[in-house]
Design an enzyme around this catalytic site. Structure first.
Site, mmCIF file in Angstrom:
data_model
loop_
_atom_site.group_PDB
_atom_site.id
_atom_site.type_symbol
_atom_site.label_atom_id
_atom_site.label_comp_id
_atom_site.label_asym_id
_atom_site.label_seq_id
_atom_site.Cartn_x
_atom_site.Cartn_y
_atom_site.Cartn_z
ATOM 1 N N GLY A 12 -7.460 -6.859 -2.404
ATOM 2 C CA GLY A 12 -6.386 -7.803 -2.690
ATOM 3 C C GLY A 12 -5.145 -7.444 -1.908
ATOM 4 C CB ALA A 37 -4.878 10.191 -4.766
ATOM 5 C CG HIS A 55 -0.904 4.295 -8.379
ATOM 6 N ND1 HIS A 55 -2.132 3.810 -8.010
ATOM 7 C CD2 HIS A 55 0.006 3.403 -7.910
ATOM 8 C CE1 HIS A 55 -1.972 2.688 -7.346
ATOM 9 N NE2 HIS A 55 -0.679 2.414 -7.278
#
Length: 182
Positions: A12, A37, A55
């Site tokens: 996205g 990560a 996050h």
């Protein structure tokens, strides 16, 4: 490789909620989650540090977090069933490898894709969509766009499920769309 393991791609636009959707899917898996990560922390970039902090605060404390900016394949291959790997994000991983020449990058991508298919773990991958706007004005921007677009398509071709997150909705493209032949 386990017969019930899955590869899921969540893609996205920037700030679309794709990481949050991937985190939701990881939590629903019921498996121990290993969050990988791909970012590199830069103490001179407070805005980036704020994003990383956001996050981290969303993730449950029971999740294991690994910071792996470039060497993803080994971590993917050593993950055991019944774990769920959440790799966030492919765009950052591509950016970390922009200095590699075409052959070195191609070899790294080949190893990465093979590790996805050999892994015994469920794997959730987050990828940013690029190339929906203007052609980048600089060669490094075009290289990034081309490498990430190609990688996302290749991951999508082996993924069991592909989601597009946009407009506050996660769309299951594997149910709505047609897989392209290579």
């Amino acid at each position: 490789m386990s017969d019930d393991r899955r590869i899921i791609l969540v893609t996205g636009a920037a700030r679309s909620g794709k990481s949050q959707w991937a985190e939701t899917l990881a939590g629903r898996s019921g498996k121990p989650v290993i969050y990988i990560a791909t970012s590199r922390l830069d103490s001179n970039d407070p805005e980036w540090l704020d994003r990383v902090r956001e996050h981290r605060q969303r993730r449950p404390p029971r999740w294991t977090t690994l910071e792996i900016p470039l060497e993803l394949s080994a971590s993917i291959e050593t993950a055991e069933s019944p774990s769920c790997l959440l790799i966030d994000s492919l765009g950052t991983w591509v950016a970390n490898g922009l200095e590699m020449d075409g052959k070195e990058w191609g070899d790294r991508v080949t190893d990465f894709l093979a590790s996805l298919q050999r892994s015994a773990a469920d794997i959730l991958l987050v990828a940013e969509e690029t190339g929906w706007g203007v052609v980048p004005a600089y060669p490094i921007g075009r290289l990034f766009r081309d490498r990430l677009g190609s990688l996302t398509r290749r991951v999508g071709s082996i993924a069991d499920t592909v989601y597009l997150v946009t407009g506050g909705h996660a769309l299951d493209l594997t149910k709505l769309g047609q897989r392209l032949e290579d």
